[in-house]
Design an enzyme around this catalytic site. Structure first.
Site, PDB file in Angstrom:
ATOM      1  N   HIS A   1     -17.027  10.469 -19.139  1.00 32.04           N
ATOM      2  CA  HIS A   1     -16.954  11.829 -19.666  1.00 32.04           C
ATOM      3  C   HIS A   1     -17.229  12.871 -18.583  1.00 32.04           C
ATOM      4  O   HIS A   1     -16.499  13.855 -18.447  1.00 32.04           O
ATOM      5  CB  HIS A   1     -17.946  11.993 -20.821  1.00 32.04           C
TER       6      HIS A   1
ATOM      7  N   GLY B   1      -1.222   4.018  23.985  1.00 30.20           N
ATOM      8  CA  GLY B   1      -2.629   4.299  23.690  1.00 30.20           C
ATOM      9  C   GLY B   1      -3.206   5.108  24.849  1.00 30.20           C
ATOM     10  O   GLY B   1      -3.609   4.543  25.871  1.00 30.20           O
TER      11      GLY B   1
ATOM     12  N   CYS C   1      -0.336   7.195  20.195  1.00 30.27           N
ATOM     13  CA  CYS C   1      -1.314   7.220  19.110  1.00 30.27           C
ATOM     14  C   CYS C   1      -2.730   7.484  19.612  1.00 30.27           C
ATOM     15  O   CYS C   1      -3.687   7.235  18.899  1.00 30.27           O
ATOM     16  CB  CYS C   1      -1.282   5.904  18.333  1.00 30.27           C
TER      17      CYS C   1
END
Length: 804
Positions: A426, A707, A757
């Protein structure tokens, strides 16, 4: 067709009958009539029409008394509301049902017993004529009575349902939402009782409730009657199923969470809602899921069919909020309620609102995050309804749990924190509707969060919500996405945390360029893969015991690792489906692996782990080959069983060409053969040898992800873990940039994908500009820099196009 004046069977009703029988009954009729033939099980039943309610009050001349009772009501005066609500209910309950109405109800009840047998009990449910509208949810405002048997109990339950149109919470809710009390009427649904007291029940949504992500079904489940789940008395089990792959025929649970489920609600003597009781759940049952995967997938099938039906009828996507129950007698799963989802589905999709906490503080409580917002306020612990008047607007409401009677003060709270409950309780439902953060299921927040203390409630960090001491600074960033074009250079995202996947997917992106396994292993699996594979090799009995505890409910440690890892990766892949998600196989260093549970037994001590036993070197080495086999089994499960073929795999720190060949051979032996089922395998380009021999590496791999962190380290000879020489670590160094240039050119020369990346384009706009000028295919960014870098890339591309 029924000849009764006030009775309509579900088979006679449809969704357009809301004025006649209310939202709940109209929906049950629609589903029973339209979806039962499609395999969705709905308990049969009938509705007592809203006309019966009106005729009852008209015949007894009670309208004036009812209106007089509510005239001049101040809904925020809790005590006055309680007095008037009680009087209104007494007027209605005291009004007798006509002889004809009683006869019709009893006759329909006996007809239902003929269908289901003499032992059948029924659920008697209220259905207001204004409920379940797109802009308002009347859920929980009126009463439901369960396990009703016999004519006398049934008639009394119907009278109580009529009276419940004027519960305090329903009165308050109607005033808040601008509904006229006397234009809203009440219908009653009487349906075969699903005996979930002998099995399980729960709530499910055809979207993710916290983010509004549309491609999943979210299911909660607990033992016994569903009231405990709805009211937040238990922490339920949770399951996600990915809709697009499910509809392609794949049958797999995307992810799951084991809830505590420490109590279950059963029937006591009699049958009204007040005559139920909670009993403890035995520990072995708590430690296992209360429904199996077959049940989860059946429920997902129901949810998808329900959503599709209502969407087709409406002419637009219509996410649904549903309740289900499993009958402990016949073993069948039933849909017992469906209504439109009224919060996330109503929000505009063109504006992205992001909350960011700008400082940290002591954490006072943790639980489930509801929504993605942050708020601060003074903590106020409310014990029960009698103390609601102590709450002041703008405070943070702390409670053991909440019920609909609390809603008048909940709407004035800055945030809500509860000890108990799951994402569909709730407190969670109301917080979403109000647009405020809530942290539920904290266990002991009312003890650990001091009364009157200033606190900050943050739901911006993923699935875990936190309550911090003090008023912490945070920012809200709003972005209009409607006119943001896509650049030619693919803008991808670095992401390792599955909890953030659904919300992060709303950023403008071209997929995930780097999904790290390390976060999932560290945060969710917590143990070394070799320790899970060979627990008998772990010498410390305490560590072995912890490994046993982790893997309860799984076939063994290997099964635990494969399932947890596949669910984590699967969640990220599902969030961005069908865009590519590049998953890097594990790249812990030996000192990092050693900190995992049981890891010390399997890891060497190295003077410089940064350039030691890491990446590809581990995968075919006897010390880790079996651990890599588990990683491969998890990735194969993601692609082949879950159907998430948008996952590409990437090999980190591959020093030599021969090493690359050995790893690819091992992967093929583990069922991950490059090219099969569209599998692409990339390699990290982060060692100078990868650049120097890029033509040879290009024969083995489908793409390169540069990288920049490790490439900078190894080009400049700087240990990036050393603070002493950190001043020499700079991705913008001309030598590093030349390495990147050679890598991009080499990938293009060989027809291979090139991406970057590392941290560089996120931290330095000039590096992003340099990459665009090189013509790199993609760059993968941290989520918080995606928008600003996308705009910058667009500017660079426009400038380059203008200079051609």
């Amino acid at each position: 067709m029924s000849k009764a004046r006030y009775i309509r069977w579900f088979s006679e009703l449809g969704i357009d009958d809301v004025p006649l029988v209310g939202g709940k009954n109209a929906s049950l009729g629609e589903m029973y009539r339209e979806l039962t033939p499609r395999g969705v099980k709905i308990p049969n039943g009938f509705a007592v029409t809203a006309e019966a309610y009106r005729d009852m009050l008209t015949g007894a001349g009670q309208w004036d008394a009812l209106k007089e009772t509510l005239e001049g009501l101040d809904p925020d005066d809790v005590q006055d509301l309680a007095r008037r609500g009680a009087r209104a209910r007494a007027i209605i309950y005291g009004t007798p049902l006509s002889h004809n109405l009683q006869q019709e109800i009893v006759a329909a009840y006996h007809r239902l017993r003929e269908e289901y047998g003499e032992e059948m009990s029924v659920a008697v449910r209220s259905s207001a004529t204004a409920e379940d509208l797109p802009g308002a949810s009347f859920a929980g405002q009126q009463e439901t009575y369960l396990n009703i048997r016999g004519e006398e109990q049934l008639i009394d339950a119907c009278r109580r349902c009529f009276a419940s149109l004027f519960t305090d919470r329903a009165i308050h809710y109607r005033i808040d939402n601008g509904f006229d009390h006397f234009k809203v009427a009440l219908s009653i649904g009487v349906m075969k009782m699903v005996r979930s007291d002998l099995s399980s029940s729960g709530v499910m949504f055809s979207l993710d409730t916290e983010t509004g992500f549309r491609d999943v079904v979210f299911i909660t489940a607990a033992y016994g009657l569903g009231e405990n789940v709805v009211q937040g008395a238990v922490e339920p089990d949770e399951f996600y199923v990915h809709k697009p792959t499910f509809e392609q025929g794949y049958r797999a649970v995307l992810r799951r969470h084991l809830g505590d489920k420490n109590i279950k609600m059963l029937y006591a003597a009699g049958g009204s809602r007040e005559m139920t009781r909670n009993v403890p759940v035995p520990e072995p049952d708590r430690m296992r899921f209360c429904i199996d995967d077959e049940d989860v997938l059946t429920l997902a099938d129901y949810a998808i069919k329900v959503e599709k039906h209502y969407s087709e009828k409406a002419g637009y996507d219509k996410p649904m909020d549903m309740e289900w129950a499993k009958d402990g007698i016949d073993g069948e799963l039933y849909m017992v309620q469906a209504r439109p989802e009224t919060v996330e589905s109503q929000r505009s999709g063109n504006t992205l609102r992001q909350y960011h906490l700008q400082e940290e503080g002591p954490i006072l409580a943790r639980g489930y995050a509801i929504g993605t917002r942050i708020a601060s306020g003074r903590a106020r612990h409310i014990i029960d309804v009698a103390h609601l008047h102590e709450f002041q607007p703008g405070e943070v409401l702390l409670a053991d749990t909440t019920t609909p009677d609390w809603e008048p003060v909940m709407k004035t709270a800055a945030a809500i924190v509860t000890n108990r409950g799951g994402r569909t309780c709730h407190a969670a439902i109301v917080a979403r509707e109000l647009g405020i953060p809530a942290v539920v299921g904290c266990d002991n927040a009312t003890e650990t969060v001091p009364e009157s203390e200033m606190v900050t409630v943050s739901c911006a960090g993923g699935d875990e919500g936190r309550v911090y001491r003090g008023e912490l600074k945070f920012e809200i960033i709003e972005t209009d996405l409607s006119d943001l074009p896509r650049p030619r250079t693919k803008i991808m995202i670095n992401l390792g945390n599955p909890d953030l996947a659904f919300s992060t997917s709303f950023l403008p992106n071209d997929g995930v360029g780097l999904a790290r396994l390390e976060f999932i292993i560290n945060e969710y699996i917590k143990a070394h893969p070799m320790a899970l594979r060979y627990p008998e090799r772990v010498s410390d009995p305490a560590v072995r015991k912890r490994l046993e505890t982790l893997t309860v409910g799984y076939a063994d440690g290997s099964d635990y690792f494969v399932r947890k890892l596949s669910e984590g990766v699967g969640t990220i892949a599902a969030a961005f489906w069908p865009k590519p998600v590049v998953v890097r196989m594990s790249d812990f260093k030996s000192n990092e692996y050693a900190t995992l549970l049981g890891g010390a037994e399997f890891e060497p001590e190295e003077a410089n782990p940064m350039i030691g036993f890491r990446g590809a070197a581990r995968y075919t080495h006897p010390a880790y080959a079996d651990g890599f086999a588990l990683e491969c089994a998890a990735m194969k499960r993601v692609r082949d069983e879950m159907g998430l073929c948008n996952v590409k795999l990437m090999i980190p720190f591959c020093r030599r060409v021969e090493e690359g060949k050995k790893v690819l051979e091992a992967m093929a032996q583990h069922g991950l053969k490059r090219g099969e089922n569209g599998l692409e395998i990339y390699v990290m380009c982060e060692i100078p040898n990868n650049v120097i021999l890029i033509d040879e590496f290009a024969r083995l791999f489908d793409g390169f992800s540069i990288g920049s962190n490790d490439l900078t380290q190894l080009t400049l000879g700087v240990d990036r873990d050393s603070e002493m020489v950190s001043f020499d670590f700079d991705e913008r160094d001309p030598g590093v940039k030349q390495m990147i240039k050679l890598a991009v050119e080499g990938a293009r020369r060989n027809g291979r994908h090139s991406g970057l990346c590392g941290q560089a384009p996120s931290d330095y706009p000039e590096m992003a500009e340099y990459l665009v000028e090189l013509g790199i295919d993609s760059m993968s960014l941290n989520p918080d820099t995606v928008l600003i870098t996308t705009r910058h890339v667009l500017e660079v591309e426009r400038r380059l196009a203008g200079s051609d």
